[in-house]
Design an enzyme around this catalytic site. Structure first.
Site, mmCIF file in Angstrom:
data_model
loop_
_atom_site.group_PDB
_atom_site.id
_atom_site.type_symbol
_atom_site.label_atom_id
_atom_site.label_comp_id
_atom_site.label_asym_id
_atom_site.label_seq_id
_atom_site.Cartn_x
_atom_site.Cartn_y
_atom_site.Cartn_z
ATOM 1 N N ARG A 47 7.225 -0.165 1.650
ATOM 2 C CA ARG A 47 7.028 -1.078 2.595
ATOM 3 C C ARG A 47 5.844 -1.715 2.316
ATOM 4 O O ARG A 47 4.779 -1.213 1.746
ATOM 5 C CB ARG A 47 6.872 -0.362 3.824
ATOM 6 C CG ARG A 47 5.908 0.595 4.262
ATOM 7 C CD ARG A 47 6.472 1.542 5.251
ATOM 8 N NE ARG A 47 5.440 2.413 5.813
ATOM 9 C CZ ARG A 47 5.592 3.633 5.116
ATOM 10 N NH1 ARG A 47 6.177 4.078 4.116
ATOM 11 N NH2 ARG A 47 4.362 4.458 5.401
ATOM 12 N N CYS A 76 -3.437 -17.142 16.254
ATOM 13 C CA CYS A 76 -3.051 -16.333 17.259
ATOM 14 C C CYS A 76 -3.353 -17.257 18.339
ATOM 15 O O CYS A 76 -4.072 -18.357 18.316
ATOM 16 C CB CYS A 76 -3.823 -15.107 17.685
ATOM 17 S SG CYS A 76 -3.850 -14.112 16.138
ATOM 18 N N CYS A 88 -8.548 -11.491 19.928
ATOM 19 C CA CYS A 88 -9.090 -10.237 20.518
ATOM 20 C C CYS A 88 -10.232 -9.934 19.602
ATOM 21 O O CYS A 88 -10.490 -9.896 18.477
ATOM 22 C CB CYS A 88 -8.116 -9.132 20.094
ATOM 23 S SG CYS A 88 -6.379 -9.724 20.858
ATOM 24 N N ARG A 112 0.826 -1.208 0.047
ATOM 25 C CA ARG A 112 -0.032 -0.005 0.019
ATOM 26 C C ARG A 112 0.891 1.317 -0.170
ATOM 27 O O ARG A 112 0.299 2.338 -0.541
ATOM 28 C CB ARG A 112 -0.851 -0.013 1.204
ATOM 29 C CG ARG A 112 -2.064 1.026 1.430
ATOM 30 C CD ARG A 112 -3.068 0.661 2.394
ATOM 31 N NE ARG A 112 -2.438 0.475 3.883
ATOM 32 C CZ ARG A 112 -3.318 -0.100 4.731
ATOM 33 N NH1 ARG A 112 -4.480 -0.318 4.564
ATOM 34 N NH2 ARG A 112 -2.662 -0.046 5.908
ATOM 35 N N TYR A 113 2.037 1.198 0.788
ATOM 36 C CA TYR A 113 2.986 2.331 0.734
ATOM 37 C C TYR A 113 4.178 2.099 -0.324
ATOM 38 O O TYR A 113 4.531 0.959 -0.597
ATOM 39 C CB TYR A 113 3.533 2.452 2.226
ATOM 40 C CG TYR A 113 2.533 2.883 3.336
ATOM 41 C CD1 TYR A 113 1.908 4.125 3.494
ATOM 42 C CD2 TYR A 113 1.945 1.755 4.048
ATOM 43 C CE1 TYR A 113 1.019 4.169 4.211
ATOM 44 C CE2 TYR A 113 1.047 2.178 4.999
ATOM 45 C CZ TYR A 113 0.458 3.426 5.162
ATOM 46 O OH TYR A 113 -0.433 3.773 6.121
ATOM 47 N N CYS A 147 -10.067 -7.251 17.024
ATOM 48 C CA CYS A 147 -9.188 -7.518 15.683
ATOM 49 C C CYS A 147 -9.770 -6.963 14.457
ATOM 50 O O CYS A 147 -10.846 -7.215 13.887
ATOM 51 C CB CYS A 147 -8.986 -9.070 15.777
ATOM 52 S SG CYS A 147 -7.452 -9.389 14.432
ATOM 53 N N LYS A 153 -2.177 5.551 7.309
ATOM 54 C CA LYS A 153 -2.199 6.297 8.718
ATOM 55 C C LYS A 153 -2.199 7.927 8.811
ATOM 56 O O LYS A 153 -1.459 8.385 8.009
ATOM 57 C CB LYS A 153 -1.053 5.947 9.702
ATOM 58 C CG LYS A 153 -1.190 4.503 9.681
ATOM 59 C CD LYS A 153 -0.096 4.038 10.697
ATOM 60 C CE LYS A 153 0.107 2.474 10.617
ATOM 61 N NZ LYS A 153 0.543 1.736 9.506
ATOM 62 N N ARG A 166 -8.221 -7.785 11.638
ATOM 63 C CA ARG A 166 -8.389 -9.004 10.819
ATOM 64 C C ARG A 166 -9.277 -10.305 10.873
ATOM 65 O O ARG A 166 -8.895 -11.401 10.810
ATOM 66 C CB ARG A 166 -6.779 -9.479 10.550
ATOM 67 C CG ARG A 166 -5.998 -8.347 10.164
ATOM 68 C CD ARG A 166 -4.973 -8.672 9.044
ATOM 69 N NE ARG A 166 -4.138 -7.490 8.791
ATOM 70 C CZ ARG A 166 -2.853 -7.033 9.413
ATOM 71 N NH1 ARG A 166 -2.490 -7.774 10.578
ATOM 72 N NH2 ARG A 166 -2.650 -5.978 9.199
ATOM 73 N N ASP A 225 -6.320 5.117 10.919
ATOM 74 C CA ASP A 225 -5.950 4.331 9.644
ATOM 75 C C ASP A 225 -7.417 4.743 8.843
ATOM 76 O O ASP A 225 -8.309 4.269 8.902
ATOM 77 C CB ASP A 225 -5.716 2.902 9.753
ATOM 78 C CG ASP A 225 -4.643 2.296 9.335
ATOM 79 O OD1 ASP A 225 -4.213 2.691 8.367
ATOM 80 O OD2 ASP A 225 -3.857 1.370 9.919
ATOM 81 N N ASP A 272 -10.387 0.573 14.377
ATOM 82 C CA ASP A 272 -10.942 0.858 13.176
ATOM 83 C C ASP A 272 -12.517 0.217 13.174
ATOM 84 O O ASP A 272 -12.865 -0.602 14.008
ATOM 85 C CB ASP A 272 -10.163 -0.339 12.284
ATOM 86 C CG ASP A 272 -8.778 0.437 11.916
ATOM 87 O OD1 ASP A 272 -8.614 1.389 11.759
ATOM 88 O OD2 ASP A 272 -8.045 -0.512 12.302
HETATM 89 S S1 SF4 Z 1 -5.455 -8.359 17.321
HETATM 90 FE FE1 SF4 Z 1 -6.011 -9.837 15.687
HETATM 91 S S2 SF4 Z 1 -4.130 -10.520 15.209
HETATM 92 FE FE2 SF4 Z 1 -3.400 -9.341 16.756
HETATM 93 S S3 SF4 Z 1 -3.203 -10.905 18.566
HETATM 94 FE FE3 SF4 Z 1 -5.358 -10.173 18.575
HETATM 95 S S4 SF4 Z 1 -6.479 -11.517 17.266
HETATM 96 FE FE4 SF4 Z 1 -4.541 -11.967 16.709
#
Ligand code: SF4
Length: 378
Positions: free
Chosen positions: A121, A130, A134, A117-118, A137, A342, A139, A335, A298
């Site tokens: 990088r 994971c 979380c 995207r940049y 998250c 960002k 993603r 973001d 986000d």
């Molecule tokens: S924020 Fe998402 S990618 Fe990062 S540790 Fe938590 S669940 Fe996993």
């Protein structure tokens, strides 16, 4: 702060109190004993029947799993416990608001797991897994259908893209959590990227030092050391995450020369007040982790209850800048949706600006006038 040995509810008084330290401190035992069903959450937290039913529905959409170590930081008597808000699924996630891919990462995918995207990088997603998941998250899409490079053929395809693109000098390895990979796979990924002459900066984003600090083993450190210099971005969000175990994990990483920078997410009911944020940021400096970014949360699907307004983030920055060491003040960023990148946000310290003078204010609200030549008066 829990760092100095105050109670671990689950470990000292709860279901894991009889687990020997040798097992408790073994990351494999932690992963073999993940809390991952609505029934297990209910048993540990005395959930109401309606909440358990909601979680059964939610489970068909999103992953649940929490390592006992991280779960043990939750106060089971407090429904608003900040660790609980971050990690225990809630019926509030059933709200349909939000986006599965708010940063349009899929649209910027140029090879398996590779997001470009940049200009100089790339982001390289090498796993969708994971140790714990979380609720905020960004993603979550990977929990449903992974777009990480998860086979050797996919990694090679991404490496081939990087070899063709000499403008790329910086690779951020993320996921999922790259430090949750088997060490042989991590060694392979790092080695393949290191073999590209024009890539001279390699970073890893990981929440393992926070959620599974016993994962920072000698084997893992050996692999990281072999591919140095590396930078690691940790992800602490609350001062109670700075436990002796997390501090020791960061110490082990720092001792092999890895600079540690932290990226927090601003989360409602977790760290959206100045006192908590200041304690977190100052605590991080105490374990050799430099606060780097504070992300505005986000608009991910099912996270409306965890998001704050932008004004809250700016207020917190205003309360930090000048009131504590600049090393403890992260850059607050949004973001931009759709992959816009960002955008830093900060309180406005410029009161007025003309061709001949600028009026500035300091952290106490005092005004200073700067003439054209740079002289100052108040
Ligand atoms: S924020 Fe998402 S990618 Fe990062 S540790 Fe938590 S669940 Fe996993």
């Amino acid at each position: 702060m829990k760092r100095n040995g105050s109670p671990r509810w689950g470990k000292e008084t709860g279901v894991w109190r009889d687990v020997p330290s040798r097992q408790w401190n073994d990351w494999r035992w932690q992963l073999q004993n993940l809390v991952r069903s609505p029934e297990a959450f209910s048993e540990l937290l005395s959930l109401e029947v309606g909440e358990v039913s909601a979680l059964r529905v939610l489970r068909t959409q999103f992953r649940f799993a929490v390592a006992p170590y991280y779960f043990s930081l939750i106060d089971p008597e407090d429904p608003a416990d900040p660790i609980r808000r971050m990690i225990v699924p809630s019926s509030q996630e059933q709200s349909g608001n939000g986006d599965m891919d708010p940063l349009a990462e899929v649209a910027h995918r140029v090879a398996p797991g590779l997001i470009h995207r940049y200009p100089d990088r790339v982001l390289f997603l090498v796993t969708a897994s994971c140790s714990s998941y979380c609720r905020f998250c960004v993603r979550k899409r990977n929990w449903v259908k992974s777009d990480a490079a998860s086979t050797e053929a996919e990694i090679e395809e991404a490496v081939a893209y990087l070899r063709r693109h000499e403008e790329v000098r910086d690779v951020l390895i993320s996921g999922g959590d790259p430090l949750s990979l088997p060490v042989e796979r991590l060694d392979y990924v790092l080695g393949r990227i290191r073999s590209i002459p024009h890539v001279d900066f390699l970073r890893i984003g990981s929440r393992e030092p926070v959620m599974l600090p016993m994962r920072i083993t000698d084997d893992l450190l050996g692999v990281l050391d072999r591919h140095s210099p590396l930078w690691i971005n940790t992800h602490f969000n609350h001062p109670r995450e700075i436990t002796p175990e997390a501090a020791a994990a960061c110490e082990r990483l720092a001792r092999i020369g890895i600079p540690l920078n932290n990226q927090s997410v601003l989360l409602a009911g977790v760290n959206d007040d100045l006192g908590t944020m200041r304690e977190l940021l100052q605590g991080l400096l105490g374990i050799r982790v430099r606060p780097y970014y504070l992300y505005h949360a986000d608009p991910v699907v099912g996270t409306a209850h965890l998001r704050t307004g932008v004004r809250k983030g700016i207020e917190i920055l205003e309360g930090l800048r000048g009131h504590t060491t600049g090393l403890a003040v992260p850059t607050y960023v949004v973001d931009a949706p759709g992959g816009g990148g960002k955008i830093p946000l900060a309180p406005d310290y410029v009161v007025s600006l003309s061709p001949s003078q600028v009026v500035l204010r300091n952290y106490k609200g005092d005004h200073f006038v700067w003439g054209d030549g740079g002289s100052a008066s108040t």
